[in-house]
Design a protein around this motif. Sequence first.
Motif, mmCIF file in Angstrom:
data_model
loop_
_atom_site.group_PDB
_atom_site.id
_atom_site.type_symbol
_atom_site.label_atom_id
_atom_site.label_comp_id
_atom_site.label_asym_id
_atom_site.label_seq_id
_atom_site.Cartn_x
_atom_site.Cartn_y
_atom_site.Cartn_z
ATOM 1 N N TYR A 93 0.817 -1.216 0.000
ATOM 2 C CA TYR A 93 0.000 0.000 0.000
ATOM 3 C C TYR A 93 0.851 1.266 0.000
ATOM 4 O O TYR A 93 0.371 2.336 0.335
ATOM 5 N N GLY A 94 2.106 1.129 -0.387
ATOM 6 C CA GLY A 94 2.964 2.299 -0.523
ATOM 7 C C GLY A 94 2.608 3.117 -1.749
ATOM 8 O O GLY A 94 2.004 2.616 -2.701
ATOM 9 N N THR A 95 3.001 4.374 -1.726
ATOM 10 C CA THR A 95 2.732 5.265 -2.857
ATOM 11 C C THR A 95 3.937 5.412 -3.773
ATOM 12 O O THR A 95 3.862 6.084 -4.796
ATOM 13 N N ALA A 96 5.067 4.788 -3.401
ATOM 14 C CA ALA A 96 6.304 4.877 -4.187
ATOM 15 C C ALA A 96 7.181 3.696 -3.795
ATOM 16 O O ALA A 96 6.914 3.007 -2.805
ATOM 17 N N LEU A 122 20.771 -8.666 8.000
ATOM 18 C CA LEU A 122 20.040 -9.259 6.895
ATOM 19 C C LEU A 122 20.507 -8.690 5.563
ATOM 20 O O LEU A 122 20.827 -7.502 5.464
ATOM 21 N N THR A 123 20.518 -9.544 4.550
ATOM 22 C CA THR A 123 20.843 -9.106 3.200
ATOM 23 C C THR A 123 19.693 -9.471 2.258
ATOM 24 O O THR A 123 18.861 -10.340 2.561
ATOM 25 N N PHE A 124 19.688 -8.787 1.128
ATOM 26 C CA PHE A 124 18.667 -8.982 0.103
ATOM 27 C C PHE A 124 19.392 -9.101 -1.232
ATOM 28 O O PHE A 124 20.001 -8.134 -1.682
ATOM 29 N N HIS A 125 19.370 -10.299 -1.795
ATOM 30 C CA HIS A 125 20.151 -10.570 -3.007
ATOM 31 C C HIS A 125 21.619 -10.201 -2.786
ATOM 32 O O HIS A 125 22.280 -9.660 -3.660
ATOM 33 N N GLY A 126 22.108 -10.482 -1.562
ATOM 34 C CA GLY A 126 23.510 -10.286 -1.241
ATOM 35 C C GLY A 126 23.890 -8.891 -0.798
ATOM 36 O O GLY A 126 25.061 -8.647 -0.492
ATOM 37 N N ARG A 127 22.949 -7.977 -0.746
ATOM 38 C CA ARG A 127 23.255 -6.599 -0.364
ATOM 39 C C ARG A 127 22.464 -6.201 0.873
ATOM 40 O O ARG A 127 21.392 -6.727 1.138
ATOM 41 N N HIS A 128 23.021 -5.239 1.607
ATOM 42 C CA HIS A 128 22.380 -4.803 2.848
ATOM 43 C C HIS A 128 21.226 -3.853 2.588
ATOM 44 O O HIS A 128 20.298 -3.762 3.390
ATOM 45 N N LYS A 129 21.270 -3.135 1.488
ATOM 46 C CA LYS A 129 20.183 -2.230 1.136
ATOM 47 C C LYS A 129 19.233 -2.932 0.182
ATOM 48 O O LYS A 129 19.611 -3.857 -0.529
ATOM 49 N N ALA A 130 17.996 -2.450 0.172
ATOM 50 C CA ALA A 130 17.020 -3.026 -0.746
ATOM 51 C C ALA A 130 15.990 -1.978 -1.119
ATOM 52 O O ALA A 130 15.752 -1.024 -0.361
ATOM 53 N N VAL A 131 15.402 -2.145 -2.276
ATOM 54 C CA VAL A 131 14.280 -1.321 -2.704
ATOM 55 C C VAL A 131 13.133 -2.257 -3.072
ATOM 56 O O VAL A 131 13.320 -3.188 -3.854
ATOM 57 N N ILE A 132 11.978 -1.997 -2.487
ATOM 58 C CA ILE A 132 10.788 -2.797 -2.767
ATOM 59 C C ILE A 132 9.857 -1.934 -3.605
ATOM 60 O O ILE A 132 9.444 -0.850 -3.174
ATOM 61 N N GLY A 133 9.552 -2.392 -4.787
ATOM 62 C CA GLY A 133 8.701 -1.618 -5.677
ATOM 63 C C GLY A 133 7.320 -1.369 -5.108
ATOM 64 O O GLY A 133 6.834 -2.112 -4.242
ATOM 65 N N LYS A 134 6.684 -0.316 -5.573
ATOM 66 C CA LYS A 134 5.318 0.003 -5.175
ATOM 67 C C LYS A 134 4.425 -1.208 -5.428
ATOM 68 O O LYS A 134 4.374 -1.739 -6.523
ATOM 69 N N PRO A 165 3.680 6.988 3.129
ATOM 70 C CA PRO A 165 2.761 6.178 3.938
ATOM 71 C C PRO A 165 3.182 4.714 3.975
ATOM 72 O O PRO A 165 3.621 4.143 2.975
ATOM 73 N N ALA A 166 3.041 4.116 5.169
ATOM 74 C CA ALA A 166 3.602 2.790 5.421
ATOM 75 C C ALA A 166 2.527 1.711 5.420
ATOM 76 O O ALA A 166 1.525 1.805 6.136
ATOM 77 N N THR A 167 2.755 0.674 4.643
ATOM 78 C CA THR A 167 1.959 -0.545 4.746
ATOM 79 C C THR A 167 2.110 -1.094 6.159
ATOM 80 O O THR A 167 3.222 -1.198 6.681
ATOM 81 N N HIS A 168 0.984 -1.435 6.798
ATOM 82 C CA HIS A 168 1.090 -1.841 8.202
ATOM 83 C C HIS A 168 -0.027 -2.806 8.570
ATOM 84 O O HIS A 168 -0.911 -3.124 7.766
ATOM 85 N N HIS A 169 0.026 -3.270 9.818
ATOM 86 C CA HIS A 169 -1.029 -4.075 10.439
ATOM 87 C C HIS A 169 -1.352 -3.402 11.761
ATOM 88 O O HIS A 169 -0.516 -3.373 12.670
ATOM 89 N N ALA A 170 -2.552 -2.851 11.874
ATOM 90 C CA ALA A 170 -2.849 -1.912 12.961
ATOM 91 C C ALA A 170 -2.826 -2.542 14.345
ATOM 92 O O ALA A 170 -2.221 -2.011 15.269
ATOM 93 N N PHE A 171 -3.503 -3.687 14.507
ATOM 94 C CA PHE A 171 -3.684 -4.250 15.848
ATOM 95 C C PHE A 171 -2.758 -5.437 16.057
ATOM 96 O O PHE A 171 -3.102 -6.575 15.738
ATOM 97 N N SER A 172 -1.594 -5.186 16.609
ATOM 98 C CA SER A 172 -0.633 -6.261 16.801
ATOM 99 C C SER A 172 -0.740 -6.915 18.174
ATOM 100 O O SER A 172 -0.183 -7.986 18.386
ATOM 101 N N SER A 173 -1.425 -6.283 19.125
ATOM 102 C CA SER A 173 -1.491 -6.767 20.506
ATOM 103 C C SER A 173 -0.098 -6.942 21.105
ATOM 104 O O SER A 173 0.119 -7.782 21.982
#
Length: 425
Positions: A93-96, A122-134, A165-173
Motif C-alpha cells: 500500500y505504498g505510494t512509491a 540481513l541481506t537482500f540478493h547479497g546486499r544490505h540495502k534493498a528497494v521494494i517496488g510500489k 505512507p507505510a503498509t502496516h497491520h494496525a492491531f498487533s497486541s
Amino acid sequence: MNVRSSIRRGAVALAASALLVGAMAGPAQAAPTTIHSGRSGGWSGTWAASPHEPTEVFGPSWSTAGFDDHSVRQVVRVSAGGPSVRIRLSNAYGTAPLELTSATIAKSASGAAIKPGTVRKLTFHGRHKAVIGKGGELASDPAWLRVEALDKLTVTLYFKRPTGPATHHAFSSTTSYRTTGDHTRDTAGSAFTETSPSWFYLVGIDVRGLLPRRQVVVAFGDSITDGAVSTPEANNRYPDELAERLVAAGKPRGVLNAGIGGNRVLNDSTCFGERATHRFFRDAIDEPNVGAVIVLEGINDIHAPDAGGFPCFDPPVAVTADQLIAGHRELIRQAHKRGVKAIGATVMPYGGSAFFTERGEAVRDALNAWIRTSGAYDAVVDLDQATRDPANPDQILPAYDGGDHLHPNDAGMAAMAAAVDPTEL
C-alpha cells in the motif's frame, strides 16, 4: 510521542461500537519486486501478519506519515523452528518504491532489547540495502540463526530516506519501537523511546529445513482471529494458543495469523483491509508450505449495516446468507485450486452486542447451518458451539466474553484453539 495508548483507546472504542469487533542504490533503479512466497522451495511460514492501508481512524499512527531516518524495532513470536530464517516485507500500500537502508533479526530479550550474540545482519540478493517496488513484496536472504518453536524474535528496520505512507497491520497486541538514526544492531533497547501497537512492512517470517511438506496452517479471519481484546504482550490470540497446543503435543508446525480487525468477506474497507475474497490468495494460500486454512469470516458483513454509519463499514450493505455462502465457496475454490485444505469455522455468537439484530442473527444461523452440513468445506471447526452460552445460545459464554459480547477474552481464545482437531490439519 507514545501512540500506543491512543490507538489502543481507539481500538477499544471501536470494539464497543462497530468492531466490537536489490538492493539498489536508489528508487530510480528499482523495479517492482514481488515474490510468490508459497512457491519458494524449502521454506515454511512460522509467523505472519496481513497488511492493509495506512489509517488514523483509531488515533495517531506512524503509518500515515511513514518513516524518515528512523529505526523501527518489531517483536514477534514464531510458531515453529528451524536452522535458518528469513523475513518478508511488503510495500503493498505504498505510494512509491520503498528504500530499506539496513535490517537485522535477533532473539528478543525484554522490551526493545535483544540478546547479545544473536544479532544477524540481513541481506537482500547479497546486499544490505534493498528497494521494494510500489505494491511489491521482498524476502531477505537466509540468516543462519537457529530458531526454536515459540521463540520471540526482534526485527529492526532502518529507513534513512522518507518512506511515505507505510503498509502496516494496525492491531498487533504487542509493542513496536522507534528511534531516530540507525540502531539496527543495538542490543540495548534504551534508544527506542517511541512506541506503537502496530507492525510496519513486516508480513512474514519463515524458517527452513525442518517441517515436512504442507505442514503450515493459516488462521484466516477478522478481529477475533486477530486477537482484538486478548491481553497485550501475552500472545494469547487463538492461533497462538493453537501453536502452543501443537508444541505441547510434540508436533509443532507453522501456525500463521491472517486476521484483520473488521475484515469482511464481500466488501473492502479503507480501515479494515481488502475483502476476504480478494486478499485470500496473498494472505493465506500463497504462504510458504501451507497445507490448511481455517476460515472464520462473516460477522462484520452481518452487522455492518447496523454499525450506525461508521465510515470503516462503508458501504454498509446488508448481505444475505446466500451471498455470504457464495463468498465462502469462492474461498474454498481458491484453496482447492492450490491443493490447500479448506476448514470452515462457524461464526461465533454476538447476542447482546451493540449491533445485534434478529435480521443479522438469522443470517448467522443460516451461514452456520451451511458450514456444518453442506460438505463444501473439507472439515469444520464448530466455534459457535465451543463458545456459546448453553443457557442462551445466541450469546457468548460469560466466562469467554471479552466485554463487548462479541470478542472472546483469553479464556475464550483458548477454548477456540481447543476446538480445533489437530488431525484435521
